[in-house]
Design a protein around this motif. Structure first.
Motif, PDB file in Angstrom:
ATOM      1  N   TYR A   1      12.531  -7.057   2.720  1.00  0.00           N
ATOM      2  CA  TYR A   1      11.557  -7.204   1.875  1.00  0.00           C
ATOM      3  C   TYR A   1      10.336  -7.869   2.188  1.00  0.00           C
ATOM      4  N   VAL A   2      10.361  -8.949   2.799  1.00  0.00           N
ATOM      5  CA  VAL A   2       9.180  -9.561   3.407  1.00  0.00           C
ATOM      6  C   VAL A   2       8.459  -8.634   4.575  1.00  0.00           C
ATOM      7  N   ASP A   3       9.370  -8.156   5.222  1.00  0.00           N
ATOM      8  CA  ASP A   3       8.720  -7.203   6.374  1.00  0.00           C
ATOM      9  C   ASP A   3       8.031  -6.081   5.630  1.00  0.00           C
ATOM     10  N   SER A   4       8.859  -5.224   4.791  1.00  0.00           N
ATOM     11  CA  SER A   4       8.426  -4.203   4.297  1.00  0.00           C
ATOM     12  C   SER A   4       7.341  -4.188   3.161  1.00  0.00           C
ATOM     13  N   ASN A   5       7.734  -4.932   2.055  1.00  0.00           N
ATOM     14  CA  ASN A   5       7.014  -4.943   0.942  1.00  0.00           C
ATOM     15  C   ASN A   5       5.599  -6.040   0.990  1.00  0.00           C
ATOM     16  N   LEU A   6       5.603  -6.983   1.892  1.00  0.00           N
ATOM     17  CA  LEU A   6       4.597  -7.834   2.273  1.00  0.00           C
ATOM     18  C   LEU A   6       3.898  -7.411   3.248  1.00  0.00           C
ATOM     19  N   ALA A   7       4.424  -7.776   4.436  1.00  0.00           N
ATOM     20  CA  ALA A   7       3.656  -7.382   5.631  1.00  0.00           C
ATOM     21  C   ALA A   7       3.439  -6.236   5.692  1.00  0.00           C
ATOM     22  N   GLY A   8       4.195  -4.921   5.258  1.00  0.00           N
ATOM     23  CA  GLY A   8       3.992  -3.642   5.497  1.00  0.00           C
ATOM     24  C   GLY A   8       2.800  -3.258   4.582  1.00  0.00           C
ATOM     25  N   PHE A   9       2.645  -4.005   3.460  1.00  0.00           N
ATOM     26  CA  PHE A   9       1.678  -3.563   2.410  1.00  0.00           C
ATOM     27  C   PHE A   9       0.414  -4.082   2.823  1.00  0.00           C
ATOM     28  N   VAL A  10       0.547  -5.173   3.720  1.00  0.00           N
ATOM     29  CA  VAL A  10      -0.872  -5.667   4.236  1.00  0.00           C
ATOM     30  C   VAL A  10      -1.271  -4.889   5.247  1.00  0.00           C
ATOM     31  N   ASN A  11      -0.438  -4.260   6.106  1.00  0.00           N
ATOM     32  CA  ASN A  11      -0.882  -3.372   7.075  1.00  0.00           C
ATOM     33  C   ASN A  11      -1.559  -2.032   6.507  1.00  0.00           C
ATOM     34  N   LEU A  12      -0.895  -1.597   5.358  1.00  0.00           N
ATOM     35  CA  LEU A  12      -1.302  -0.290   4.732  1.00  0.00           C
ATOM     36  C   LEU A  12      -2.808  -0.541   4.135  1.00  0.00           C
ATOM     37  N   LEU A  13      -2.811  -1.916   3.557  1.00  0.00           N
ATOM     38  CA  LEU A  13      -4.172  -2.179   2.655  1.00  0.00           C
ATOM     39  C   LEU A  13      -5.364  -2.379   3.882  1.00  0.00           C
ATOM     40  N   GLU A  14      -4.922  -3.061   4.768  1.00  0.00           N
ATOM     41  CA  GLU A  14      -6.042  -3.052   6.023  1.00  0.00           C
ATOM     42  C   GLU A  14      -6.503  -1.663   6.492  1.00  0.00           C
ATOM     43  N   LEU A  15      -5.422  -0.609   6.658  1.00  0.00           N
ATOM     44  CA  LEU A  15      -6.021   0.696   7.121  1.00  0.00           C
ATOM     45  C   LEU A  15      -6.781   1.471   5.862  1.00  0.00           C
ATOM     46  N   CYS A  16      -6.378   1.128   4.815  1.00  0.00           N
ATOM     47  CA  CYS A  16      -7.276   1.965   3.697  1.00  0.00           C
ATOM     48  C   CYS A  16      -8.447   1.388   3.600  1.00  0.00           C
ATOM     49  N   ARG A  17      -8.614  -0.221   3.924  1.00  0.00           N
ATOM     50  CA  ARG A  17     -10.020  -0.710   3.657  1.00  0.00           C
ATOM     51  C   ARG A  17     -10.864  -0.242   5.009  1.00  0.00           C
ATOM     52  N   HIS A  18     -10.414  -0.045   5.913  1.00  0.00           N
ATOM     53  CA  HIS A  18     -11.037   0.147   7.311  1.00  0.00           C
ATOM     54  C   HIS A  18     -11.420   1.738   7.344  1.00  0.00           C
ATOM     55  N   ARG A  19     -10.421   2.675   7.025  1.00  0.00           N
ATOM     56  CA  ARG A  19     -10.644   3.814   7.236  1.00  0.00           C
ATOM     57  C   ARG A  19     -11.336   4.681   5.949  1.00  0.00           C
ATOM     58  N   ASP A  20     -11.735   3.976   5.158  1.00  0.00           N
ATOM     59  CA  ASP A  20     -12.571   4.282   3.803  1.00  0.00           C
ATOM     60  C   ASP A  20     -11.642   5.300   2.971  1.00  0.00           C
ATOM     61  N   VAL A  21     -10.489   4.782   2.763  1.00  0.00           N
ATOM     62  CA  VAL A  21      -9.647   5.501   1.730  1.00  0.00           C
ATOM     63  C   VAL A  21     -10.251   5.445   0.500  1.00  0.00           C
ATOM     64  N   ARG A  22     -10.556   6.887  -0.174  1.00  0.00           N
ATOM     65  CA  ARG A  22     -11.038   6.716  -1.576  1.00  0.00           C
ATOM     66  C   ARG A  22     -10.164   6.096  -2.686  1.00  0.00           C
ATOM     67  N   HIS A  23      -8.805   6.306  -2.573  1.00  0.00           N
ATOM     68  CA  HIS A  23      -8.012   6.000  -3.649  1.00  0.00           C
ATOM     69  C   HIS A  23      -6.447   5.628  -3.167  1.00  0.00           C
ATOM     70  N   LEU A  24      -6.036   4.425  -3.593  1.00  0.00           N
ATOM     71  CA  LEU A  24      -4.664   3.817  -2.974  1.00  0.00           C
ATOM     72  C   LEU A  24      -3.934   3.847  -4.232  1.00  0.00           C
ATOM     73  N   VAL A  25      -3.054   4.884  -4.497  1.00  0.00           N
ATOM     74  CA  VAL A  25      -1.999   4.788  -5.419  1.00  0.00           C
ATOM     75  C   VAL A  25      -0.803   4.129  -5.043  1.00  0.00           C
ATOM     76  N   TYR A  26      -0.134   3.021  -5.675  1.00  0.00           N
ATOM     77  CA  TYR A  26       0.941   2.287  -5.052  1.00  0.00           C
ATOM     78  C   TYR A  26       1.904   2.070  -5.911  1.00  0.00           C
ATOM     79  N   ALA A  27       3.241   2.018  -5.530  1.00  0.00           N
ATOM     80  CA  ALA A  27       4.404   1.726  -6.459  1.00  0.00           C
ATOM     81  C   ALA A  27       4.801   0.153  -6.722  1.00  0.00           C
ATOM     82  N   SER A  28       4.859  -0.163  -8.236  1.00  0.00           N
ATOM     83  CA  SER A  28       5.181  -1.552  -8.444  1.00  0.00           C
ATOM     84  C   SER A  28       6.540  -1.192  -9.003  1.00  0.00           C
TER      85      SER A  28
END
Length: 321
Positions: free
Chosen positions: A97-124
């Motif tokens: 859960y730490v690897d996928s839901n925390l570290a993995g989510f940060v990896n995705l957020l960073e790419l959305c930030r730096h690649r100018d993603v217009r909208h991120l919809v994520y599962a809670s």
């Protein structure tokens, strides 16, 4: 506009991919096809629901692989459904859960930030409400007393997304799913577990001696909510919102089992057990915010949805049910 769907071979992910393709959207998916449950079910699900979607085998922990995919596809919108799921599994496999839901989510957020993603919809998850909320659960209630590590990681995802919205202006929308079920569903969840057991004449374990209520939400209603949220990014400051997606009609566990029995044509052999650590006694979604924002209006009762699950189990698993 290219859409990226993570967890595309998962239950909700494959249905979302199918719906997006039906709209004529350009979709690329990713999934790591892990063995939390049988990967063959994931492959069969993709073949049945979204065979025309390009799904790459990439893990959220693979930063270089993720970055290369973003650079190749250049998604303008991302639907992030990949995660390590399951409340009980988090009691024995916390690092997943730490690897996928925390570290993995940060990896995705960073790419959305730096690649100018217009909208991120994520599962809670509805699990974030834990011990601090009272039904019906509204998005304004506290989520700081989770009952499982899984719930804690999902609550953390909401805080992380809010931070990226505040710091970098990332438009992000979190969706708290309430017990999603349907054909091709997850085999570790009660709808499939109970349906398969009743069909095969095996006993089912009924926790908290049956004194539980769940807001079971059919997959078609969830997909409609995901697409509605995707089409309505927040314009508030910071541009981050969270919505409940549930059926807002909790069902007694014994009634849930009775509907499966009727659809299967045989009675369940019930083994009553005490409450499982991490579980919640009752879930119930207040969906007024989603209804006001994008017209979310679930309409599938368990009397309609569960027989479809039983029929699918009978057809897919056959004697293996």
């Amino acid at each position: 506009m290219t859409l990226l769907v993570t967890g595309a071979a998962g239950f909700i992910g494959a249905y979302v991919c199918r719906a997006l393709r039906a709209q004529g959207q350009a979709v690329v998916g990713l999934d790591n096809y892990n063995d939390y449950y049988d990967p063959q079910l994931k492959r069969d699900r993709v073949a049945a629901l979204c065979p025309d979607v390009d799904i790459r085998a990439i893990d959220l922990g693979d930063r270089d692989g993720l970055a290369a995919l973003f650079d190749e596809v250049r998604p303008e919108r991302v639907i992030h459904l990949a995660a390590q799921a399951g409340v009980r599994y988090s009691l024995t496999h916390p690092h997943a859960y730490v690897d996928s839901n925390l570290a993995g989510f940060v990896n995705l957020l960073e790419l959305c930030r730096h690649r100018d993603v217009r909208h991120l919809v994520y599962a809670s998850s509805s699990s974030v409400y834990g011990d601090s909320a009272t039904p019906p659960f509204s998005e304004d209630q506290r989520i700081d007393q989770p009952r499982s590590l899984y719930a804690a990681t999902k609550a953390a995802n909401e805080l992380m997304a809010h931070t990226y919205a505040h710091l970098y202006g990332l438009h992000a929308t979190g969706l708290r799913f309430f017990t999603v079920y349907g054909p091709w569903g997850r085999p570790d969840m009660a709808p499939l577990l109970f349906s398969r057991a009743v069909l095969a004449g095996r006993p089912i374990e009924v926790f908290n001696h049956g004194k539980m209520r769940r807001d079971f939400t059919y997959i078609d209603d969830i997909v409609a909510g995901v697409l509605g949220a995707l089409a309505h990014p927040s314009e508030q400051d910071p541009p981050h919102r969270v919505f409940n997606l549930g059926n807002h009609t909790p069902v007694e566990l014994e009634r849930f089992i009775a509907v499966i029995e009727e659809a299967a044509g045989r009675n369940a052999e019930k083994v009553y057990k005490p409450m499982q650590p991490g579980d919640m006694i009752e879930t119930m979604a207040d969906t007024r915010r989603a209804q006001a924002a994008f017209g979310f209006e679930p309409s599938t009762a368990i009397e309609l949805g569960l027989p479809r699950v039983v029929d699918w189990c009978r057809g897919y698993f056959g004697e293996r049910a």
